[in-house]
Design a protein around this motif. Structure first.
Motif, PDB file in Angstrom:
ATOM      1  N   LEU A  45       0.781  -1.251   0.101  1.00  0.00           N
ATOM      2  CA  LEU A  45       0.122  -0.071   0.202  1.00  0.00           C
ATOM      3  C   LEU A  45       0.958   1.190  -0.135  1.00  0.00           C
ATOM      4  O   LEU A  45       0.608   2.158  -0.588  1.00  0.00           O
ATOM      5  CB  LEU A  45      -0.914   0.283   1.284  1.00  0.00           C
ATOM      6  CG  LEU A  45      -1.883  -0.791   1.258  1.00  0.00           C
ATOM      7  CD1 LEU A  45      -2.756  -0.926   2.557  1.00  0.00           C
ATOM      8  CD2 LEU A  45      -3.133  -0.661   0.172  1.00  0.00           C
ATOM      9  N   ARG A  46       1.864   1.213   0.786  1.00  0.00           N
ATOM     10  CA  ARG A  46       2.777   2.543   0.824  1.00  0.00           C
ATOM     11  C   ARG A  46       3.316   2.885  -0.402  1.00  0.00           C
ATOM     12  O   ARG A  46       3.540   3.934  -0.860  1.00  0.00           O
ATOM     13  CB  ARG A  46       3.746   2.182   1.870  1.00  0.00           C
ATOM     14  CG  ARG A  46       3.079   2.333   3.423  1.00  0.00           C
ATOM     15  CD  ARG A  46       4.178   2.037   4.382  1.00  0.00           C
ATOM     16  NE  ARG A  46       3.521   1.921   5.711  1.00  0.00           N
ATOM     17  CZ  ARG A  46       2.846   0.902   6.184  1.00  0.00           C
ATOM     18  NH1 ARG A  46       2.652  -0.091   5.605  1.00  0.00           N
ATOM     19  NH2 ARG A  46       2.412   0.933   7.583  1.00  0.00           N
ATOM     20  N   HIS A  47       3.792   1.770  -1.358  1.00  0.00           N
ATOM     21  CA  HIS A  47       4.106   1.942  -2.473  1.00  0.00           C
ATOM     22  C   HIS A  47       3.295   2.576  -3.537  1.00  0.00           C
ATOM     23  O   HIS A  47       3.708   3.367  -4.307  1.00  0.00           O
ATOM     24  CB  HIS A  47       4.585   0.611  -3.061  1.00  0.00           C
ATOM     25  CG  HIS A  47       5.116   0.443  -4.451  1.00  0.00           C
ATOM     26  ND1 HIS A  47       6.359   0.838  -4.837  1.00  0.00           N
ATOM     27  CD2 HIS A  47       4.710   0.247  -5.870  1.00  0.00           C
ATOM     28  CE1 HIS A  47       6.459   0.896  -6.156  1.00  0.00           C
ATOM     29  NE2 HIS A  47       5.584   0.366  -6.518  1.00  0.00           N
ATOM     30  N   SER A  48       2.141   2.307  -3.392  1.00  0.00           N
ATOM     31  CA  SER A  48       1.052   2.867  -4.145  1.00  0.00           C
ATOM     32  C   SER A  48       0.384   4.121  -3.824  1.00  0.00           C
ATOM     33  O   SER A  48       0.187   5.208  -4.525  1.00  0.00           O
ATOM     34  CB  SER A  48      -0.120   1.793  -4.108  1.00  0.00           C
ATOM     35  OG  SER A  48       0.152   0.835  -4.747  1.00  0.00           O
ATOM     36  N   PHE A  49       0.286   4.458  -2.517  1.00  0.00           N
ATOM     37  CA  PHE A  49      -0.101   5.808  -1.984  1.00  0.00           C
ATOM     38  C   PHE A  49       0.952   6.770  -1.996  1.00  0.00           C
ATOM     39  O   PHE A  49       0.778   8.122  -2.296  1.00  0.00           O
ATOM     40  CB  PHE A  49      -0.512   5.722  -0.501  1.00  0.00           C
ATOM     41  CG  PHE A  49      -2.050   5.054  -0.135  1.00  0.00           C
ATOM     42  CD1 PHE A  49      -2.903   5.972  -0.703  1.00  0.00           C
ATOM     43  CD2 PHE A  49      -2.310   3.813   0.588  1.00  0.00           C
ATOM     44  CE1 PHE A  49      -4.305   5.363  -0.381  1.00  0.00           C
ATOM     45  CE2 PHE A  49      -3.504   3.416   0.801  1.00  0.00           C
ATOM     46  CZ  PHE A  49      -4.407   4.235   0.256  1.00  0.00           C
TER      47      PHE A  49
END
Length: 210
Positions: A45-49
């Motif tokens: 998720l952190r990669h995408s957000f």
């Protein structure tokens, strides 16, 4: 043989739950959500957000927390098992293979999903990353599975629909098998170095039986 399975896009179609939770996170932050969210399934998720929130650590962590809150409440139920998966799992278990799950989902989210399967007892272990990690950690989780089971990499396969699964397999010198019914593309899986590609769970069962 030790068969390691990805979860999202391999055993279950989880698009509704994941996309709904991503939209919820953006809504809570007052930030417009991207129109196309299917590619969010698989990466951390952190990669995408990050790119959409100016890589602001506080905003990214808030988005992840909003996502997890909704997923814990309802998102984990918003999935379906792909047709043919249950029969495939039963066939592999009957053949004496050892089955485990290696997922990018934190264990607290993956566990209730797996426990809801009619075939949940087929899986000996479930591996999920630290929820604070910005990385997929597929390689380290596969390494942990090899150690836990005392498995020979030559007698182990990692099965998944995204390059993260194949990358983790390659890093551990195990065969990576790509599935084409999930969220990744043939090109993505081939470029990552997939040992083989399968179009249906039945075809995958045949391949592993051979």
């Amino acid at each position: 043989m030790l068969c390691l399975f990805d979860l999202d896009g391999t055993l279950i179609d989880s698009e509704l739950g994941i996309v709904s939770c991503v939209r919820h996170a953006f809504q809570q932050l007052g930030v417009p959500a991207p129109a196309e969210l299917r590619h969010w399934i698989g990466p951390p998720l952190r990669h995408s957000f990050g790119p959409l929130l100016d890589h602001d650590p506080a905003l990214v962590e808030a988005a992840v927390e909003h996502y997890h809150q909704r997923f814990h409440q309802i998102g984990w139920r918003e999935h379906t098992v792909y047709p043919g998966v249950e029969a495939m799992i039963q066939r592999l278990r009957d053949a004496g293979h050892t089955l485990a799950i290696v997922t990018s989902k934190p264990q607290r989210h993956a566990t209730p999903i797996v426990e809801s399967f009619a075939f949940a007892d087929a899986f000996t272990r479930l591996y999920g990353p630290d929820p604070r990690s910005p990385h997929s950690e597929k390689a380290s989780m596969i390494a942990a599975a090899l150690a836990d089971f005392g498995a020979d990499p030559a007698q182990t396969v990692m099965i998944g629909d995204r390059h993260f699964d194949i990358d983790g397999a390659v890093a551990n010198q195990v065969r990576g098998i790509g599935v084409l019914w999930g969220f990744g593309s043939r090109e993505e899986l081939e470029q990552a170095g997939a040992h083989a590609l399968t179009h249906t769970p039945g075809e995958l069962a045949e391949l592993l039986a051979a």
